[in-house]
Design a protein around this motif. Structure first.
Motif, PDB file in Angstrom:
ATOM      1  N   SER A 246       0.767  -1.614  -0.321  1.00  0.00           N
ATOM      2  CA  SER A 246      -0.069  -0.045  -0.291  1.00  0.00           C
ATOM      3  C   SER A 246       1.009   1.083   0.011  1.00  0.00           C
ATOM      4  O   SER A 246       0.439   2.559   0.392  1.00  0.00           O
ATOM      5  N   GLU A 247       2.339   1.059  -0.281  1.00  0.00           N
ATOM      6  CA  GLU A 247       3.072   2.394  -0.228  1.00  0.00           C
ATOM      7  C   GLU A 247       3.359   3.351  -0.921  1.00  0.00           C
ATOM      8  O   GLU A 247       3.319   4.638  -1.043  1.00  0.00           O
ATOM      9  N   ASN A 248       2.685   2.627  -1.995  1.00  0.00           N
ATOM     10  CA  ASN A 248       2.770   3.381  -4.140  1.00  0.00           C
ATOM     11  C   ASN A 248       1.398   3.828  -4.294  1.00  0.00           C
ATOM     12  O   ASN A 248       1.725   4.434  -5.661  1.00  0.00           O
ATOM     13  N   LEU A 249       0.717   3.686  -3.314  1.00  0.00           N
ATOM     14  CA  LEU A 249      -0.718   3.849  -3.546  1.00  0.00           C
ATOM     15  C   LEU A 249      -0.873   5.906  -4.407  1.00  0.00           C
ATOM     16  O   LEU A 249      -0.530   6.427  -3.323  1.00  0.00           O
ATOM     17  N   THR A 250      -1.560   5.861  -5.054  1.00  0.00           N
ATOM     18  CA  THR A 250      -2.032   7.007  -5.407  1.00  0.00           C
ATOM     19  C   THR A 250      -3.306   7.437  -5.549  1.00  0.00           C
ATOM     20  O   THR A 250      -4.112   6.883  -5.887  1.00  0.00           O
ATOM     21  N   VAL A 251      -3.926   8.789  -5.004  1.00  0.00           N
ATOM     22  CA  VAL A 251      -5.709   8.760  -4.868  1.00  0.00           C
ATOM     23  C   VAL A 251      -5.572   8.495  -6.828  1.00  0.00           C
ATOM     24  O   VAL A 251      -5.260   9.508  -7.748  1.00  0.00           O
TER      25      VAL A 251
ATOM     26  N   ASP B 297      -5.435   5.740  -8.403  1.00  0.00           N
ATOM     27  CA  ASP B 297      -6.515   3.973  -8.194  1.00  0.00           C
ATOM     28  C   ASP B 297      -6.862   3.232  -8.589  1.00  0.00           C
ATOM     29  O   ASP B 297      -8.160   3.537  -7.586  1.00  0.00           O
TER      30      ASP B 297
ATOM     31  N   LEU C 247      -5.963   8.869   0.996  1.00  0.00           N
ATOM     32  CA  LEU C 247      -5.160   8.060   1.527  1.00  0.00           C
ATOM     33  C   LEU C 247      -4.920   8.609   3.033  1.00  0.00           C
ATOM     34  O   LEU C 247      -4.950  10.206   2.971  1.00  0.00           O
ATOM     35  N   ASP C 248      -4.386   7.749   4.397  1.00  0.00           N
ATOM     36  CA  ASP C 248      -3.658   8.447   5.651  1.00  0.00           C
ATOM     37  C   ASP C 248      -4.758   8.854   5.721  1.00  0.00           C
ATOM     38  O   ASP C 248      -4.752   9.896   6.654  1.00  0.00           O
TER      39      ASP C 248
ATOM     40  N   ASN D 250      -5.644  -3.826  -6.352  1.00  0.00           N
ATOM     41  CA  ASN D 250      -5.704  -3.359  -7.561  1.00  0.00           C
ATOM     42  C   ASN D 250      -5.529  -4.024  -9.018  1.00  0.00           C
ATOM     43  O   ASN D 250      -6.140  -5.041  -8.877  1.00  0.00           O
TER      44      ASN D 250
END
Length: 415
Positions: free
Chosen positions: A195-200, A202, A227-228, A265
């Motif tokens: 989940s580290e490289n997720l972007t809004v 996706d 995120l977060d 994903n």
């Protein structure tokens, strides 16, 4: 002849786009925004959590329609390939879903066992994800609130078979639980991604069993909406938050029974464990999942059958902001400049706090360089930024005088 067919295909494509533009324009006029107090619900367990008010924004589509129209006008002299990109993407997602769908199972929480019949009714149902198969056993991750209070737990496989499950461990703070079942009928294991490289924006796909096994394996598609996100959790129902969970927000539909299922994903990798959504009639498309990178270390601990160990100080305390002004002055002797901190109510015998010399009525304001404004902030810092065995510096006030001490965090459960 080939050029004529290409141009005819292009004209047909333009007509279709113009029709879709009108449909989108009409749809945009029907959209509306809402605002109000939000409540987060952890399905299957009936736990409700408070979330700060937010203003929803009306999603308009007229600007998008106008831009699309301009793009068509600018490209009117070009020959557009007729490849159906949408279908290619759909086929790709279908493959990703099929690779993981059999690893998403149903969970039955049985709280009343009927001694006179072979089967018992489930008190609640949820979802789970088979993430590991090793020898005679397979391992399933789900939400703590899905199995909470269960006398027995059953895993319902995608072929309809009910398999007895052993609860290896649960953790209320992260709302995670790990189950173990026989691997005999397990054919698919989910691939845990990151989940580290997720972007809004996706692609996000939720798989689970909304409303029970009747709709087992339901798939909903959306995007990563945020995120977060921080969600306060009240574990003991006293109206005060005991923990703040950081979650992924998605608009993929998450319904009762989806709890514990997979958020994947476009590659079919699990990026989150579906956990909760906004339970308000006027709100749509706001669901939350536990990031898989946050879940992995907890899963590893729960799999061993041991309770999750967290750094321990050995105090009970109240937030300074809840202390009446008279007691701040007369009992604690604090200057008005000290506005935030926690007031120690009790120190556990033999704890790191006692060894470090902390006492009742000491007002803790910092751990290392981190300001401590509440017990929630203390827990969050200790559990996320420190490890068992770390030496930390505690800044506190005693009789109005600022002091510091050092203590070594132990591995005992508690605060």
């Amino acid at each position: 002849m080939n050029e004529e067919r290409d141009m005819q295909s292009y004209n047909n494509s333009n007509e279709q786009k113009n029709k879709e533009k009108k449909d989108k324009h009409l749809g945009g006029m029907l959209l509306s925004g809402v605002a109000g107090g939000l409540v987060v619900a952890l399905f299957s367990g009936g736990i409700f959590l408070s979330v700060l008010d937010e203003d929803s924004q009306t999603a308009g589509t007229e600007q998008v329609t106008e831009e699309t129209s301009q793009d068509v006008a600018q490209s009117s002299d070009e020959v557009i390939p007729t490849t159906n990109v949408v279908n290619d993407e759909a086929n790709s997602l279908s493959e990703a879903i099929s690779n993981v769908s059999d690893a998403v199972v149903g969970i039955s929480n049985i709280q009343q066992v009927n001694l006179w019949e072979e089967s018992s009714d489930a008190a609640g149902t949820g979802s789970g994800v088979v993430y590991k198969k090793e020898g005679d056993y397979a391992y399933v991750v789900t939400n703590n609130h899905v199995v909470e209070g269960a006398q027995e737990v059953e895993v319902v496989l995608t072929n309809g078979e009910h398999v007895q499950a052993q609860v290896l461990g649960t953790d209320a703070l992260t709302d995670l639980a790990v189950l173990r079942i026989s691997s005999e009928q397990i054919t698919t294991v989910a691939n845990l991604g990151t989940s580290e490289n997720l972007t809004v924006g996706d692609t996000a796909i939720a798989i689970g069993n909304p409303l029970g096994t009747e709709f087992a394996g339901s798939v909903t598609r959306g995007i990563i909406s945020g995120l977060d996100r921080a969600v306060d959790v009240d574990l003991n129902s006293d109206g005060m938050p005991d923990w703040t969970t950081e979650v992924i927000q998605t608009d993929a539909a998450i319904n009762p029974g989806n709890s514990g299922g997979a958020l994947i994903n476009a590659k079919g990798e699990v990026i989150g464990i579906n956990s909760m959504k906004i339970a308000l009639e006027a709100v749509e498309g706001i669901g939350f999942a536990i990031p898989i990178d946050d879940a992995k270390p907890i899963i590893e601990q729960l799999e061993t059958g041991e309770e999750v160990q967290r750094p321990f100080i050995g105090i009970s305390a109240v937030d300074l902001e809840t202390v009446p002004a008279r007691h701040k002055q007369e009992t604690l002797r604090l200057d008005e400049s000290v506005e935030n901190g926690i007031v120690i109510a009790d120190v556990e015998v033999g704890s790191p706090a006692e060894v470090a010399g902390l006492q009742r009525y000491d007002v803790v304001t910092k751990i290392n360089d981190q300001e401590i404004e509440s017990m929630l902030a203390l827990k969050s810092y200790l559990y996320r930024q420190t490890n068992i065995g770390d030496e930390v510096t505690v800044t506190f006030y005693r009789d109005g005088e600022e002091q510091t001490t050092t203590l070594t965090l132990s591995e005992q459960s508690g605060i």
